[in-house]
Design a protein around this motif. Structure first.
Motif, PDB file in Angstrom:
ATOM      1  N   VAL A  28       0.855  -1.186   0.000  1.00 33.35           N
ATOM      2  CA  VAL A  28       0.000   0.000   0.000  1.00 33.35           C
ATOM      3  C   VAL A  28       0.893   1.239   0.000  1.00 33.35           C
ATOM      4  O   VAL A  28       1.663   1.458   0.936  1.00 33.35           O
ATOM      5  CB  VAL A  28      -0.934   0.018   1.227  1.00 33.35           C
ATOM      6  N   PHE A  29       0.800   2.025  -1.062  1.00 34.26           N
ATOM      7  CA  PHE A  29       1.574   3.250  -1.219  1.00 34.26           C
ATOM      8  C   PHE A  29       0.610   4.429  -1.265  1.00 34.26           C
ATOM      9  O   PHE A  29      -0.192   4.533  -2.198  1.00 34.26           O
ATOM     10  CB  PHE A  29       2.411   3.214  -2.507  1.00 34.26           C
ATOM     11  N   ALA A  30       0.671   5.291  -0.265  1.00 37.60           N
ATOM     12  CA  ALA A  30      -0.230   6.441  -0.196  1.00 37.60           C
ATOM     13  C   ALA A  30       0.323   7.610  -0.998  1.00 37.60           C
ATOM     14  O   ALA A  30       1.520   7.825  -1.060  1.00 37.60           O
ATOM     15  CB  ALA A  30      -0.428   6.859   1.254  1.00 37.60           C
ATOM     16  N   TRP A  31      -0.568   8.404  -1.587  1.00 33.26           N
ATOM     17  CA  TRP A  31      -0.190   9.580  -2.366  1.00 33.26           C
ATOM     18  C   TRP A  31      -1.085  10.735  -1.984  1.00 33.26           C
ATOM     19  O   TRP A  31      -2.168  10.518  -1.428  1.00 33.26           O
ATOM     20  CB  TRP A  31      -0.264   9.272  -3.865  1.00 33.26           C
ATOM     21  N   THR A  32      -0.849  11.815  -2.238  1.00 31.60           N
ATOM     22  CA  THR A  32       0.444  12.439  -2.362  1.00 31.60           C
ATOM     23  C   THR A  32       0.757  13.108  -1.035  1.00 31.60           C
ATOM     24  O   THR A  32      -0.007  13.953  -0.578  1.00 31.60           O
ATOM     25  CB  THR A  32       0.462  13.490  -3.493  1.00 31.60           C
ATOM     26  N   VAL A  33       1.870  12.736  -0.427  1.00 30.72           N
ATOM     27  CA  VAL A  33       2.286  13.286   0.859  1.00 30.72           C
ATOM     28  C   VAL A  33       2.885  14.665   0.622  1.00 30.72           C
ATOM     29  O   VAL A  33       3.834  14.815  -0.140  1.00 30.72           O
ATOM     30  CB  VAL A  33       3.301  12.357   1.550  1.00 30.72           C
ATOM     31  N   ARG A  34       2.302  15.679   1.294  1.00 31.51           N
ATOM     32  CA  ARG A  34       2.760  17.060   1.096  1.00 31.51           C
ATOM     33  C   ARG A  34       3.090  17.769   2.407  1.00 31.51           C
ATOM     34  O   ARG A  34       3.332  18.976   2.417  1.00 31.51           O
ATOM     35  CB  ARG A  34       1.696  17.851   0.352  1.00 31.51           C
ATOM     36  N   SER A  35       3.065  17.028   3.512  1.00 35.31           N
ATOM     37  CA  SER A  35       3.379  17.648   4.803  1.00 35.31           C
ATOM     38  C   SER A  35       3.898  16.594   5.768  1.00 35.31           C
ATOM     39  O   SER A  35       3.725  15.390   5.554  1.00 35.31           O
ATOM     40  CB  SER A  35       2.129  18.306   5.403  1.00 35.31           C
ATOM     41  N   GLU A  37       2.682  16.119   8.645  1.00 28.72           N
ATOM     42  CA  GLU A  37       1.484  15.502   9.227  1.00 28.72           C
ATOM     43  C   GLU A  37       0.964  14.371   8.342  1.00 28.72           C
ATOM     44  O   GLU A  37       0.565  13.317   8.844  1.00 28.72           O
ATOM     45  CB  GLU A  37       0.393  16.560   9.446  1.00 28.72           C
ATOM     46  N   ASP A  38       0.967  14.591   7.024  1.00 31.71           N
ATOM     47  CA  ASP A  38       0.564  13.532   6.091  1.00 31.71           C
ATOM     48  C   ASP A  38       1.467  12.316   6.254  1.00 31.71           C
ATOM     49  O   ASP A  38       1.003  11.177   6.307  1.00 31.71           O
ATOM     50  CB  ASP A  38       0.660  13.999   4.636  1.00 31.71           C
ATOM     51  N   LEU A  39       2.769  12.571   6.324  1.00 32.97           N
ATOM     52  CA  LEU A  39       3.730  11.476   6.445  1.00 32.97           C
ATOM     53  C   LEU A  39       3.535  10.717   7.753  1.00 32.97           C
ATOM     54  O   LEU A  39       3.536   9.488   7.777  1.00 32.97           O
ATOM     55  CB  LEU A  39       5.157  12.002   6.329  1.00 32.97           C
ATOM     56  N   VAL A  47       1.440   2.040   6.083  1.00 31.81           N
ATOM     57  CA  VAL A  47       1.629   1.876   4.643  1.00 31.81           C
ATOM     58  C   VAL A  47       2.990   1.271   4.321  1.00 31.81           C
ATOM     59  O   VAL A  47       3.917   1.315   5.120  1.00 31.81           O
ATOM     60  CB  VAL A  47       1.462   3.222   3.895  1.00 31.81           C
ATOM     61  N   SER A  48       3.104   0.735   3.125  1.00 28.83           N
ATOM     62  CA  SER A  48       4.358   0.166   2.637  1.00 28.83           C
ATOM     63  C   SER A  48       5.313   1.260   2.182  1.00 28.83           C
ATOM     64  O   SER A  48       6.536   1.085   2.228  1.00 28.83           O
ATOM     65  CB  SER A  48       4.087  -0.769   1.462  1.00 28.83           C
ATOM     66  N   GLY A  49       4.759   2.369   1.743  1.00 27.74           N
ATOM     67  CA  GLY A  49       5.558   3.483   1.257  1.00 27.74           C
ATOM     68  C   GLY A  49       4.653   4.635   0.886  1.00 27.74           C
ATOM     69  O   GLY A  49       3.432   4.532   0.967  1.00 27.74           O
ATOM     70  N   VAL A  50       5.269   5.736   0.469  1.00 29.06           N
ATOM     71  CA  VAL A  50       4.503   6.928   0.109  1.00 29.06           C
ATOM     72  C   VAL A  50       4.999   7.496  -1.211  1.00 29.06           C
ATOM     73  O   VAL A  50       6.126   7.226  -1.635  1.00 29.06           O
ATOM     74  CB  VAL A  50       4.582   8.026   1.195  1.00 29.06           C
ATOM     75  N   ILE A  51       4.159   8.302  -1.822  1.00 29.38           N
ATOM     76  CA  ILE A  51       4.506   9.027  -3.036  1.00 29.38           C
ATOM     77  C   ILE A  51       4.568  10.497  -2.650  1.00 29.38           C
ATOM     78  O   ILE A  51       3.606  11.046  -2.106  1.00 29.38           O
ATOM     79  CB  ILE A  51       3.466   8.768  -4.139  1.00 29.38           C
ATOM     80  N   LEU A  52       5.728  11.114  -2.897  1.00 30.51           N
ATOM     81  CA  LEU A  52       5.988  12.485  -2.474  1.00 30.51           C
ATOM     82  C   LEU A  52       6.103  13.424  -3.666  1.00 30.51           C
ATOM     83  O   LEU A  52       6.567  13.025  -4.726  1.00 30.51           O
ATOM     84  CB  LEU A  52       7.328  12.557  -1.718  1.00 30.51           C
ATOM     85  N   ASP A  53       5.740  14.690  -3.458  1.00 28.63           N
ATOM     86  CA  ASP A  53       6.020  15.747  -4.424  1.00 28.63           C
ATOM     87  C   ASP A  53       7.348  16.413  -4.096  1.00 28.63           C
ATOM     88  O   ASP A  53       7.983  16.999  -4.953  1.00 28.63           O
ATOM     89  CB  ASP A  53       4.941  16.834  -4.372  1.00 28.63           C
ATOM     90  N   ASP A  54       7.733  16.356  -2.822  1.00 30.01           N
ATOM     91  CA  ASP A  54       8.887  17.095  -2.338  1.00 30.01           C
ATOM     92  C   ASP A  54       9.655  16.199  -1.357  1.00 30.01           C
ATOM     93  O   ASP A  54       9.091  15.750  -0.363  1.00 30.01           O
ATOM     94  CB  ASP A  54       8.399  18.356  -1.632  1.00 30.01           C
ATOM     95  N   LEU A  55      10.917  15.955  -1.606  1.00 27.01           N
ATOM     96  CA  LEU A  55      11.707  15.058  -0.754  1.00 27.01           C
ATOM     97  C   LEU A  55      12.007  15.641   0.625  1.00 27.01           C
ATOM     98  O   LEU A  55      12.578  14.959   1.464  1.00 27.01           O
ATOM     99  CB  LEU A  55      13.005  14.678  -1.454  1.00 27.01           C
TER     100      LEU A  55
END
Length: 65
Positions: A28-35, A37-39, A47-55
């Motif tokens: 399970v990869f959640a999108w899109t982490v932008r903060s 708090e989201d992370l 989750v198994s991982g996340v999809i980020l806009d900003d590292l």
């Protein structure tokens, strides 16, 4: 074609859904982490991982995903 992962929106991420999906063998990869708090929410949901806009947020979790 075999489904191997699911990608729910972080705003609708449900820990119960994550547990069920992973219990059935899906990543399970959640999108899109932008903060941070989201992370944090993603980590707590398991989750198994996340999809980020900003590292910038990649190191914000207290434990690796």
């Amino acid at each position: 074609m075999r489904l191997s992962s699911l990608h729910p929106d972080v705003e609708h991420l449900d820990p119960h859904f994550v547990a069920q999906a992973k219990g059935q063998g899906y990543a399970v990869f959640a999108w899109t982490v932008r903060s941070k708090e989201d992370l944090s929410h993603c980590v707590q949901a398991g989750v198994s991982g996340v999809i980020l806009d900003d590292l910038t947020y990649q190191h914000a979790a207290s434990s690796p995903i």
